[in-house]
Enzyme design. Structure first.
Site, PDB file in Angstrom:
ATOM      1  N   HIS A   1      -8.726 -21.969  -9.578  1.00 51.62           N
ATOM      2  CA  HIS A   1      -8.335 -20.548  -9.446  1.00 51.62           C
ATOM      3  C   HIS A   1      -7.632 -20.085 -10.715  1.00 51.62           C
ATOM      4  CE1 HIS A   1      -6.775 -17.148  -6.684  1.00 51.62           C
ATOM      5  NE2 HIS A   1      -6.340 -16.871  -7.909  1.00 51.62           N
TER       6      HIS A   1
ATOM      7  N   GLN B   1      -9.959  -6.625  -7.729  1.00 52.79           N
ATOM      8  CA  GLN B   1      -8.494  -6.668  -7.841  1.00 52.79           C
ATOM      9  C   GLN B   1      -7.819  -5.518  -7.089  1.00 52.79           C
ATOM     10  OE1 GLN B   1      -5.872  -8.797  -9.870  1.00 52.79           O
ATOM     11  NE2 GLN B   1      -5.183  -7.758  -8.025  1.00 52.79           N
TER      12      GLN B   1
HETATM   13 FE   FE2 Z   1      -5.252 -15.042  -8.397  1.00 53.13          FE
END
Ligand code: FE2
Length: 418
Positions: free
Chosen positions: A59, A154
């Site tokens: 990640h 996002q």
């Molecule tokens: Fe993240």
């Protein structure tokens, strides 16, 4: 043919010689000093150091690295402020600028032993600039680095107008994994809808799923149960991952206990980002102050897969970070209270085999006869010493190619008592 001699292997007693021919490991044998027919064989003396399968970054946001300054420093240091700051500045970025960032991030990670990266890429941008940059880089580095790209909205599927369509467009363009961020949507219902949509897209385009989930101290944030349910009922199972799940450390124990068996049944993977979440969470606590990371020990005890990851390198969310995943192991086992000798000796699992499971690359991963010659040499004689010293990587071999090398540390001792 090349032999890497005198290697310590993880969870094994004694020393070994690793025989490499071209891209493959052809043999792993107990160490012996003499070999016939030396003319045709190169040798590398590992000198009793630990050889591990390469680190797996499960990640990170490669399109964000080293953007802390252009985006301005966050004032409150909270997750949601960082998203707002990012939103204000990202439209100025060009493909070449983002590619330069990505390469800096890749260098930081690869020089510290990473050979497999799953990166989130922000697709809440009508031009999809970062995704275009990332797809170009993926092609350019494919002989040296395995890259998985997540179509990550996002600013949300629905909190950002057309976010759901941009995620789908990114998948059509070649993103490997469907992302999401349900705790950022306006309402619980929209968050749940976004999780459902992510799994629908994964089914439609035959992709994996990895969702930023419950990255908050809010004990009412429970989208992880939606991810587990979708993974279970759609059959996506261990092709799905819940990243962060910080709120789980604030759930009451009765609820958390109920969910552990559901998580196991669903097969979902978990990714924890120890330094990032220790920094971002607990901002509203005063004292006592929470540690920010999910229930790593309880998830492992329940039989779930958990990996540790870097998440950020000097971006609006986190001011430090350097791509050296052994720091995440050191922090993670401290913050997670996992410090028994047995737990420490398995600490590297979080950034190796567990990460490989999350990325679904088990078939091509690991040090084994007949497998790809991909491994790293740590400047330490054991797992425990590697973590205790946060050992440097002195050699990284990828498919038989030596791609990074570093001189082992050498200290000149001028003190009379040493
Ligand atoms: Fe993240």
């Amino acid at each position: 043919m090349k032999i890497y001699r005198n290697a310590k292997l993880r969870q094994k007693k004694g020393l070994f010689d690793i025989w490499v021919d071209g891209e493959q490991i052809v043999s792993i044998r107990a160490h012996e000093d003499n070999t016939e027919n030396k003319e045709n064989i190169e040798e590398y003396d590992v000198a009793g150091r630990l050889v591990s399968a390469p680190y797996v970054e499960s990640h990170i946001h490669l399109d964000y690295v080293y953007t802390a300054n252009p985006v301005n420093e966050a004032e409150s240091g909270t997750l949601f402020e960082a998203i707002d700051k990012w939103s204000d500045s990202k439209s100025d970025f060009t493909i070449d600028y983002v590619k330069a960032l990505i390469y800096k991030g890749i260098y930081a990670e690869m020089s510290n032993g990473v050979q497999y990266i799953r990166t989130h890429i922000d697709v809440t941008d009508p031009n999809l600039t970062a995704l275009k940059a990332m797809l170009e880089v993926k092609e350019e580095v494919k002989d040296y680095l395995y890259l998985q790209i997540i179509a990550f909205p996002q600013e949300g599927y629905y909190a950002y107008e057309g976010g759901d369509e941009l995620v789908e467009e990114a998948l059509k363009m070649g993103a490997d994994v469907v992302g999401g961020i349900p705790h950022y949507e306006f309402t619980k219902e929209l968050g749940e809808k976004s999780v459902k949509k992510a799994f629908e897209l994964a089914a439609k385009y035959d992709r994996l799923v990895d969702i930023h989930c419950d990255e908050t101290d809010d004990s009412e944030s429970r989208f992880v149960e939606n991810i587990a349910a979708e993974a279970f009922y759609t059959g996506l199972g261990n092709r799905a991952t819940a990243s962060h799940t910080c709120a789980m450390s604030s759930y009451n124990n009765a609820y958390a206990f109920k969910m552990m068996s559901k998580f196991k049944k669903s097969g979902i993977n978990f990714v924890s980002c120890p330094t990032e979440n220790c920094y971002l969470q607990g901002k509203y606590d005063g004292y006592p102050r929470r540690r920010g990371i999910t229930r790593v020990d309880e998830l492992l005890q329940a039989g779930c897969n958990v990996s540790f990851a870097q998440d950020s390198i000097s971006d609006p969310w986190y001011p430090l970070g350097n791509g050296n995943l052994i720091h995440q192991v050191d922090f993670g086992i401290h913050l997670g209270h996992m410090m028994s000798p047995e737990e420490i000796s398995h600490g590297l699992d979080f950034i190796t085999v567990n990460g490989a499971k999350t990325l679904h690359i088990d078939d091509q991963y690991g040090i084994k006869e007949g497998g790809k010659a991909s491994f790293i040499i740590l400047d330490a004689p054991s797992e425990v010493e590697a973590i205790r010293q946060r050992a440097k990587i002195i050699l990284s071999v990828h498919n038989g190619k030596e791609i990074f090398e570093r001189e082992p540390e050498h200290i000149v001792k001028n003190l009379p008592f040493l």
